[in-house]
Design an enzyme around this catalytic site. Sequence first.
Site, PDB file in Angstrom:
ATOM      1  N   LYS A 165      -1.737 -63.987  51.949  1.00 24.14           N
ATOM      2  CA  LYS A 165      -0.606 -63.203  51.424  1.00 24.14           C
ATOM      3  C   LYS A 165      -0.888 -61.700  51.386  1.00 24.14           C
ATOM      4  O   LYS A 165       0.021 -60.894  51.516  1.00 24.14           O
ATOM      5  CB  LYS A 165      -0.226 -63.680  50.022  1.00 24.14           C
ATOM      6  CG  LYS A 165       0.471 -65.008  50.001  1.00 24.14           C
ATOM      7  CD  LYS A 165       0.960 -65.348  48.616  1.00 24.14           C
ATOM      8  CE  LYS A 165       1.539 -66.738  48.573  1.00 24.14           C
ATOM      9  NZ  LYS A 165       2.143 -67.066  47.291  1.00 24.14           N
ATOM     10  N   ASN A 207       4.962 -63.193  51.101  1.00 26.74           N
ATOM     11  CA  ASN A 207       4.938 -64.647  51.331  1.00 26.74           C
ATOM     12  C   ASN A 207       5.981 -65.060  52.357  1.00 26.74           C
ATOM     13  O   ASN A 207       6.086 -66.234  52.681  1.00 26.74           O
ATOM     14  CB  ASN A 207       5.169 -65.408  50.011  1.00 26.74           C
ATOM     15  CG  ASN A 207       6.605 -65.351  49.577  1.00 26.74           C
ATOM     16  OD1 ASN A 207       7.255 -64.310  49.680  1.00 26.74           O
ATOM     17  ND2 ASN A 207       7.133 -66.455  49.124  1.00 26.74           N
ATOM     18  N   ASP A 266       8.302 -64.771  46.018  1.00 26.12           N
ATOM     19  CA  ASP A 266       7.685 -65.447  44.867  1.00 26.12           C
ATOM     20  C   ASP A 266       8.209 -64.835  43.563  1.00 26.12           C
ATOM     21  O   ASP A 266       8.492 -65.539  42.591  1.00 26.12           O
ATOM     22  CB  ASP A 266       6.157 -65.266  44.880  1.00 26.12           C
ATOM     23  CG  ASP A 266       5.490 -66.115  45.943  1.00 26.12           C
ATOM     24  OD1 ASP A 266       6.028 -67.181  46.282  1.00 26.12           O
ATOM     25  OD2 ASP A 266       4.415 -65.704  46.439  1.00 26.12           O
ATOM     26  N   GLY A 270      -3.358 -63.896  32.920  1.00 29.47           N
ATOM     27  CA  GLY A 270      -3.836 -63.814  34.308  1.00 29.47           C
ATOM     28  C   GLY A 270      -3.548 -62.455  34.924  1.00 29.47           C
ATOM     29  O   GLY A 270      -2.575 -61.781  34.557  1.00 29.47           O
ATOM     30  N   ALA A 271      -4.418 -62.061  35.849  1.00 29.47           N
ATOM     31  CA  ALA A 271      -4.268 -60.743  36.488  1.00 29.47           C
ATOM     32  C   ALA A 271      -4.540 -60.843  37.986  1.00 29.47           C
ATOM     33  O   ALA A 271      -5.056 -59.906  38.586  1.00 29.47           O
ATOM     34  CB  ALA A 271      -5.197 -59.736  35.820  1.00 29.47           C
ATOM     35  N   GLY A 272      -4.189 -61.967  38.586  1.00 26.08           N
ATOM     36  CA  GLY A 272      -4.377 -62.149  40.032  1.00 26.08           C
ATOM     37  C   GLY A 272      -3.071 -61.873  40.772  1.00 26.08           C
ATOM     38  O   GLY A 272      -2.164 -61.208  40.250  1.00 26.08           O
ATOM     39  N   GLY A 273      -2.977 -62.421  41.988  1.00 28.75           N
ATOM     40  CA  GLY A 273      -1.812 -62.189  42.831  1.00 28.75           C
ATOM     41  C   GLY A 273      -0.528 -62.731  42.217  1.00 28.75           C
ATOM     42  O   GLY A 273       0.523 -62.074  42.276  1.00 28.75           O
ATOM     43  N   ALA A 274      -0.584 -63.915  41.630  1.00 29.92           N
ATOM     44  CA  ALA A 274       0.617 -64.512  41.048  1.00 29.92           C
ATOM     45  C   ALA A 274       1.098 -63.671  39.868  1.00 29.92           C
ATOM     46  O   ALA A 274       2.304 -63.467  39.672  1.00 29.92           O
ATOM     47  CB  ALA A 274       0.321 -65.935  40.595  1.00 29.92           C
ATOM     48  N   TYR A 304       1.960 -76.511  39.274  1.00 23.10           N
ATOM     49  CA  TYR A 304       2.857 -77.675  39.349  1.00 23.10           C
ATOM     50  C   TYR A 304       2.120 -78.962  39.717  1.00 23.10           C
ATOM     51  O   TYR A 304       2.735 -79.982  39.991  1.00 23.10           O
ATOM     52  CB  TYR A 304       4.029 -77.424  40.309  1.00 23.10           C
ATOM     53  CG  TYR A 304       3.629 -77.017  41.695  1.00 23.10           C
ATOM     54  CD1 TYR A 304       3.224 -77.956  42.626  1.00 23.10           C
ATOM     55  CD2 TYR A 304       3.633 -75.680  42.055  1.00 23.10           C
ATOM     56  CE1 TYR A 304       2.846 -77.578  43.890  1.00 23.10           C
ATOM     57  CE2 TYR A 304       3.263 -75.286  43.322  1.00 23.10           C
ATOM     58  CZ  TYR A 304       2.860 -76.239  44.236  1.00 23.10           C
ATOM     59  OH  TYR A 304       2.470 -75.852  45.486  1.00 23.10           O
TER      60      TYR A 304
HETATM   61  P1  ATR Z   1      -3.678 -65.990  42.437  1.00 26.05           P
HETATM   62  O1  ATR Z   1      -3.452 -65.123  43.621  1.00 26.05           O
HETATM   63  O2  ATR Z   1      -3.264 -67.416  42.635  1.00 26.05           O
HETATM   64  O3  ATR Z   1      -3.124 -65.412  41.182  1.00 26.05           O
HETATM   65  P2  ATR Z   1      -6.335 -65.017  41.947  1.00 26.05           P
HETATM   66  O4  ATR Z   1      -5.908 -63.688  42.457  1.00 26.05           O
HETATM   67  O5  ATR Z   1      -7.656 -65.554  42.368  1.00 26.05           O
HETATM   68  O6  ATR Z   1      -5.274 -66.128  42.297  1.00 26.05           O
HETATM   69  O7  ATR Z   1      -6.275 -64.971  40.336  1.00 26.05           O
HETATM   70  C1  ATR Z   1      -6.597 -66.050  39.570  1.00 26.05           C
HETATM   71  C2  ATR Z   1      -6.339 -65.734  38.085  1.00 26.05           C
HETATM   72  O8  ATR Z   1      -6.687 -66.903  37.347  1.00 26.05           O
HETATM   73  C3  ATR Z   1      -7.194 -64.611  37.525  1.00 26.05           C
HETATM   74  O9  ATR Z   1      -6.485 -63.954  36.513  1.00 26.05           O
HETATM   75  C4  ATR Z   1      -8.386 -65.391  36.968  1.00 26.05           C
HETATM   76  O10 ATR Z   1      -9.097 -64.711  35.952  1.00 26.05           O
HETATM   77  P3  ATR Z   1     -10.286 -63.674  36.334  1.00 26.05           P
HETATM   78  O11 ATR Z   1      -9.617 -62.426  36.748  1.00 26.05           O
HETATM   79  O12 ATR Z   1     -11.094 -63.579  35.126  1.00 26.05           O
HETATM   80  O13 ATR Z   1     -11.027 -64.343  37.494  1.00 26.05           O
HETATM   81  C5  ATR Z   1      -7.662 -66.561  36.365  1.00 26.05           C
HETATM   82  N1  ATR Z   1      -8.552 -67.714  36.145  1.00 26.05           N
HETATM   83  C6  ATR Z   1      -9.045 -68.560  37.078  1.00 26.05           C
HETATM   84  N2  ATR Z   1      -9.806 -69.509  36.487  1.00 26.05           N
HETATM   85  C7  ATR Z   1      -9.782 -69.268  35.147  1.00 26.05           C
HETATM   86  C8  ATR Z   1     -10.348 -69.894  33.991  1.00 26.05           C
HETATM   87  N3  ATR Z   1     -11.103 -70.997  34.108  1.00 26.05           N
HETATM   88  N4  ATR Z   1     -10.083 -69.370  32.776  1.00 26.05           N
HETATM   89  C9  ATR Z   1      -9.303 -68.275  32.649  1.00 26.05           C
HETATM   90  N5  ATR Z   1      -8.730 -67.629  33.699  1.00 26.05           N
HETATM   91  C10 ATR Z   1      -8.964 -68.111  34.932  1.00 26.05           C
END
Ligand code: ATR
Length: 276
Positions: A67, A88, A103, A128-132, A227
């Site tokens: 993505k 996406n 998305d 969370g702070a990733g792509g989603a 999901y």
């Molecule tokens: P996506 O693009 O699907 O959002 P990503 O960019 O890898 O995937 O981001 C994953 C998110 O899930 C991040 O916020 C990650 O937290 P970190 O920044 O600390 O890595 C969070 N995450 C994944 N596993 C986790 C866990 N066991 N507990 C808490 N947060 C988790």
Amino acid sequence: MISKIFGIIGDPIDHSLSPQMFNSFFQKKNLPHLYLRFHLKKKDLGRFVKKCRGWGLVGFNVTIPHKESILPFLDKIDPAVKIIGAANTVVVRGNRLIGYNTDAEGYSLSLRRETGFEPRGKSILVIGAGGASRAILYTLGRHGARQIFLTNRTRSKALRLCDEFKRHFPKTAFKVVRFHPTDLAPLFPKIDLLINTTSVGLKGTGFKNLPPLLFLHSKAIVSDIVYRPLITHLLKEAKRCHLKTHGGLGMLLHQAVLAYRIWTGKKALLDAPKVS
Ligand code: ATR
């Protein structure tokens, strides 16, 4: 005779539910279209985008892990893609590839359809702070959320994201909160929506550092983008507390409906895919 070809690229791709969603819609409506899955390693992305222009593809979806890495290969991107940093949905128009992100809007649409929730004026906690998370922060900002609390296991990532989104959406108050029950508990009675954007919840996993959901007010909604399973640990807990819940399947469905509209200008009456 097939008249339109669509597809999805990703790695892995076997688990993608998009081919099932689109192909059963094409069959039901007797449309001479086909939706293919392309298993594509990162190293092959450049080759794919160069070649796909000659295949008669109308467009394709992009999933993990492409993505973000698709962006340099696109000729034009929608403004949302620039802010979110991920696409996406790609339209193949002649020799040009144009990138979109459905998305973000897919999430809002699904939330509105399933729960009636409108972000305008609301207080929201995003985990969370990733792509989603980026896609969801974008759509919440665009729809006028009043206040967004952002929490993440790695605090530095949340701080960076918060600074960035503050600039894009100055009317929304963004604040980072430590991912710890003592810091989250005082927030819980104030928020209207709690969203999990992380992968926690996949295959039965759950959070350890959330306060009890009973601290949320009775009208609060709990939303989980995971999901698999359909009802995650977090949603189970919310249901136990008699809270309204929103699962991740609707986002998947609506991002696909929006992608189809971008590709064809038409509405796709897709059924929610079966999740195993
Ligand atoms: P996506 O693009 O699907 O959002 P990503 O960019 O890898 O995937 O981001 C994953 C998110 O899930 C991040 O916020 C990650 O937290 P970190 O920044 O600390 O890595 C969070 N995450 C994944 N596993 C986790 C866990 N066991 N507990 C808490 N947060 C988790």
